[in-house]
Write an enzyme that holds these catalytic residues in place. Sequence first.
Site, PDB file in Angstrom:
ATOM      1  N   THR A  46      -7.059   1.865   4.427  1.00  0.00           N
ATOM      2  CA  THR A  46      -6.637   1.162   5.630  1.00  0.00           C
ATOM      3  C   THR A  46      -7.588   1.409   6.795  1.00  0.00           C
ATOM      4  O   THR A  46      -8.076   0.476   7.425  1.00  0.00           O
ATOM      5  CB  THR A  46      -5.214   1.569   6.033  1.00  0.00           C
ATOM      6  N   CYS A  96      -1.143  -9.587  -7.605  1.00  0.00           N
ATOM      7  CA  CYS A  96      -1.837  -8.298  -7.652  1.00  0.00           C
ATOM      8  C   CYS A  96      -3.285  -8.464  -8.093  1.00  0.00           C
ATOM      9  O   CYS A  96      -4.100  -7.585  -7.863  1.00  0.00           O
ATOM     10  CB  CYS A  96      -1.102  -7.313  -8.553  1.00  0.00           C
ATOM     11  N   SER A 116       0.866  -1.171   0.000  1.00  0.00           N
ATOM     12  CA  SER A 116       0.000   0.000   0.000  1.00  0.00           C
ATOM     13  C   SER A 116       0.903   1.221   0.000  1.00  0.00           C
ATOM     14  O   SER A 116       2.095   1.098   0.225  1.00  0.00           O
ATOM     15  CB  SER A 116      -0.879  -0.013   1.253  1.00  0.00           C
ATOM     16  N   ARG A 168      -0.287  -4.072  -6.760  1.00  0.00           N
ATOM     17  CA  ARG A 168      -1.493  -4.660  -6.194  1.00  0.00           C
ATOM     18  C   ARG A 168      -2.697  -3.943  -6.782  1.00  0.00           C
ATOM     19  O   ARG A 168      -2.660  -2.720  -6.970  1.00  0.00           O
ATOM     20  CB  ARG A 168      -1.473  -4.478  -4.662  1.00  0.00           C
ATOM     21  N   CYS A 208      -0.078  -7.014 -16.877  1.00  0.00           N
ATOM     22  CA  CYS A 208       0.585  -7.722 -15.786  1.00  0.00           C
ATOM     23  C   CYS A 208       1.884  -7.004 -15.440  1.00  0.00           C
ATOM     24  O   CYS A 208       2.739  -6.828 -16.300  1.00  0.00           O
ATOM     25  CB  CYS A 208       0.896  -9.162 -16.165  1.00  0.00           C
ATOM     26  N   CYS A 253      -4.874  -9.590 -13.593  1.00  0.00           N
ATOM     27  CA  CYS A 253      -5.286 -10.440 -14.716  1.00  0.00           C
ATOM     28  C   CYS A 253      -6.706 -10.948 -14.507  1.00  0.00           C
ATOM     29  O   CYS A 253      -7.492 -11.026 -15.446  1.00  0.00           O
ATOM     30  CB  CYS A 253      -4.305 -11.594 -14.899  1.00  0.00           C
ATOM     31  N   CYS A 285       4.545 -14.229 -10.331  1.00  0.00           N
ATOM     32  CA  CYS A 285       3.309 -13.539  -9.948  1.00  0.00           C
ATOM     33  C   CYS A 285       3.440 -12.864  -8.582  1.00  0.00           C
ATOM     34  O   CYS A 285       3.834 -13.486  -7.607  1.00  0.00           O
ATOM     35  CB  CYS A 285       2.162 -14.546  -9.934  1.00  0.00           C
TER      36      CYS A 285
END
Lengths: 249, 308, 552
Positions: free
Chosen positions: C334, C524, C49, C298, C498, C527, C521
């Site tokens: 958050t 995130c 984040s 992310r 991606c 895809c 990977c």
Amino acid sequence: MKVLVTVKRVIDYNVKIRVKPDGSDVDLTNVKMAVNPFCEIAVEEAVRLKEKGIASEIVVVSVGGSEAQEQLRTALALGADRAILVESTANTESLNVAKLLAKVVEQEQPSLVIMGKQAIDSDNNQTGQMLAALCDMPQATFASEVSVADNSVTVTREIDGGLQTLSLQLPAIVTTDLRLNEPRYASLPNIMKAKCKPLATVTPDDLGVTLSAHTQLLGVNPPPQRSAGVKVKSVAELVDKLKNEAKVI
Amino acid sequence: MAILVIAEHDNQQLKPATLNTVNAASQLNQPISILVIGSDCQAVAEQASAVSGVDTVLVADNAAYQHQLAENTAKLIAELASDFDYVIAAGTTTGKNTLPRVAALLDVAQISDIVAVKSADTFVRPIYAGNALATIQSLDSKKVITVRTSAFDAAGTDGSATITPCGLVHANAQSEFVSEELAVSERPELTAASVIISGGRGMGNGENFSLLEKVADKLGAAVGASRAAVDAGFVPNDMQVGQTGKIVAPDLYIAVGISGAIQHQAGMKDSKVIVAINKDEEAPIFQIADYGLVADLFEVLPELESLL
Amino acid sequence: MEFDVVIVGAGPAGLSAAYHLKKLANDKQQDISVCVLEKGSEVGAHILSGAILETTALDELIPDWQEKGAPLTTPVTEDALYLLKDQQRATKVPGWAIPAPMHNNGNYIVSLGNVCRWLATQAEAIGVEIFPGFAAAEIAYDDNGRVKGVYTGDMGISKDGEQKDSYMPGMALYGKYTLFAEGCRGHLGKQLISQFKLDENSDPQHYGIGIKELWEIDPALHKSGLVVHGSGWPLDNDTTGGFFLYHADNNQVVVGLIVDLNYSNPHISPFDEFQQMKHHPLFADVLSTGKRLSYGARAIAKGGLNALPDMAFPGGLLIGCDAGTLNFAKIKGTHTAMKSGMIAAENVLNALIQDGQSGQDGQDNLPDTLTGFTDAFRDSWLHKELHASRNFGPAMHKFGPIMGGAYNWIEQNLFKGRLPWTLHDTKPDYAQMKPASECPEKHYPKPDGKLSFDKLSSVYLSNTNHEEDQPSHLRLLDPAIPVKVNLAKYNEPAQRYCPAGVYEIVEAESGPQLQINAQNCVHCKTCDIKDPSQNICWVPPEGTGGPNYPNM
């Protein structure tokens, strides 16, 4: 028989290390820590000996700060019976760790000590051999196969260019190489159970060991970056350079 | 005072690693002795006496030392160490096995796998799998050291040291040699090879790896592959060099049709000499290659094979 | 294994729920067992984040967080907002023109990963069981279709589906209630939404992809507490998004770009937009003498209140970004995720205690669906806050970044979010993609290796790894679609959206084919969201797999 295994808390092997900007050491702030992979193999080997009915008790030992309890709990979850933390953060070079472990060995009187061949942080590859010397026990380093019978252990070792098999009288010290076994995963119920297994904490003072520094870390630097060399025009030129300039063929 | 270098040998041949170790030792500017521990190892002693820069060769020749097991050789070395300031061995499996035991008997630290000598008591050694270099000062009066042999050139062989027998015998009742199985494959193992030729996705398919094998046969090289080649199913996983494969550091690494992503570099960047053959001149591999050849690998490989 | 409450995911929502539940139960001397599953190798390993933390929820959860050593050490000292006009020029937006929710007085620049590590320690200290390295792979239902827990994934399965030496079967973890806190586009949350039709009354969720780097910079250029936001170049006018640059502690800065996933041009590569962006003097002046330490990406659920599905279903709740509680006007999720976890905890505890009192005759009186949660949520400040900013995202989507921004300024600053209408955005992000032939091609500059980098060197810094010999965790529903449809029509945009180089079109002898480098990977989920054919299904790999983000 009693088997003693050692585990070290090290940076997780997936994590890229970073040298601190002041060059004093590697920065370990908030990075993922884990059981040294070779130590994990040692724990697994001990657990397999217990499953075969050869080992009756597995004692796991670590030397480090209180946070190393986490790694001891992991070993307990993998199948060790009880744990000992020698709480010491100063002077934890191999010789001193070996001295502390020698005292634990003296108290615990294991028939077999299984350790990782080296820790992936300091890459020293010393502690097992040093412990063997201090306890005057035989040693088999870089084990890829271990079989225990009566009063001896037969160990196949990975040496440069091949394999060597030795037979050691017990008690003995074995250090593990990568191909000895593939460690299991800790299961959830075993992780829960591990929280209740005994974990004792002792200090170097408790063990009657006074440690002094034998080495001093003056600094840590990132390795030099490679830079691009020359472009050759032909295969013939390449072969010529490799033969006459680099002298590698 | 003086330096004691432990010879690496098989009772017949002095191993080249000893020459690199002597060269590292010579940077300390102290008289050098070589200790040969073995059984029926006079031939080794003769070879050791020819190593440049060596004054004396000590020979402990006894059946008890036939397999150079650590239990008794460490005792012997520790005993002889009283006359020396430094005990140095190659960072081979033999040196790594024995020397820490010597250090503990002497109650001193060992400095493992040094790649540079900074001063009489300060050395550089890789840590974290070579991702950092530590500068370490020894605080002990006696220094026990293993040497990463690939970091030092070999010493010459035009010396003439005196050979002195050493009659000290330590028996070993604790461990026993059972057998030895030395790999006699046509090609060396990836992690032990001094020359490696690796192929990437540019090889196109698994059959084309035979082009690499032909060159490898000429060079006595091992054959490796990038993850892309493994993922594409060209070759099995155990040939993979890189972050998640094998980490290698041969004298010569030839990357063929490999773009050289950082994950591949992490597995081979410590090689002494890197050659890149790729038709894409922008491939990152060229940024770390000592010699780059921008060309079609299918033309290069047969020509390379014929020129070797 | 059975627990009173099973929580999936050790992020801010899951950990707040766990802590709050255990704390309230302990205070009432109720023995309630709470377990938290986390697919990352440790708590924080998969947390990524910005982050700026507003402490409203934390103040309620652990009022003495400061004494307890919470890693909130860098208060925001200065807010700046820029519009980047081109690769050289930028306009600083005067303070009065900044939409009110984007003011950060009293907030902290944090590593959310480190905040979660700290929260986990607090939770464990009061008796919460946290199990990192275990992925919840499937939902367990009882005979009546009520959720009764989850199954963890099998470990030690080879690529070909065979059991390896290290094989360990998955386990059932049953709870009286199960809270799903997987973060944006949780793969179980997605199933729950469809199983229980939780989104019947809401707009489709909207997403962004956030790409972030951590840098260490020249101390002379470092201004601890400085927060810079903005938008513009290099994103084109059809593509919305915004950047952030925060000066954290230890001479570190974080820099990132969020690209809204409703973009329509399949040639767009959010990763390359971000790399290019750093060459703007606004960033280059700060970064060019620095060193990149870490990288990650992310997806973000940013649909807000309009896209928020029902969070309660029989047997459990969806909380945090798994539902979509992020406040996009503030670009903060958050405190809202934490609050949703706390409301969940309070209602779960009420239900459990009432059951304990009334169910002594052996009758199970647990309510299936925690309707009390829905009411409590509606009465909370969280709902009020989300309601006030409900039009922020849709305005951007409807009117574009400039006019949308103006709309938001008027609504947020003059009307404090209380305008009586609601804007809706009803087209899912994946359906926005236009055929490649109809869109201008994008040519991104080559990375220079100093400010900008390629994907693989970036992934390298995320410490990502997956056990190599396991089935791919990126499943294609129809393996023919990537080439037949996506490549033909959209030039297979997976290659570009991606951020980890997982998807590659390679030329095989039989023609082009899609190569899936699942090992790269970073989890995130882009895809799963953006594939125009909705043909990629993200499932959890073997536990511990994925990134190992430090200080992210």
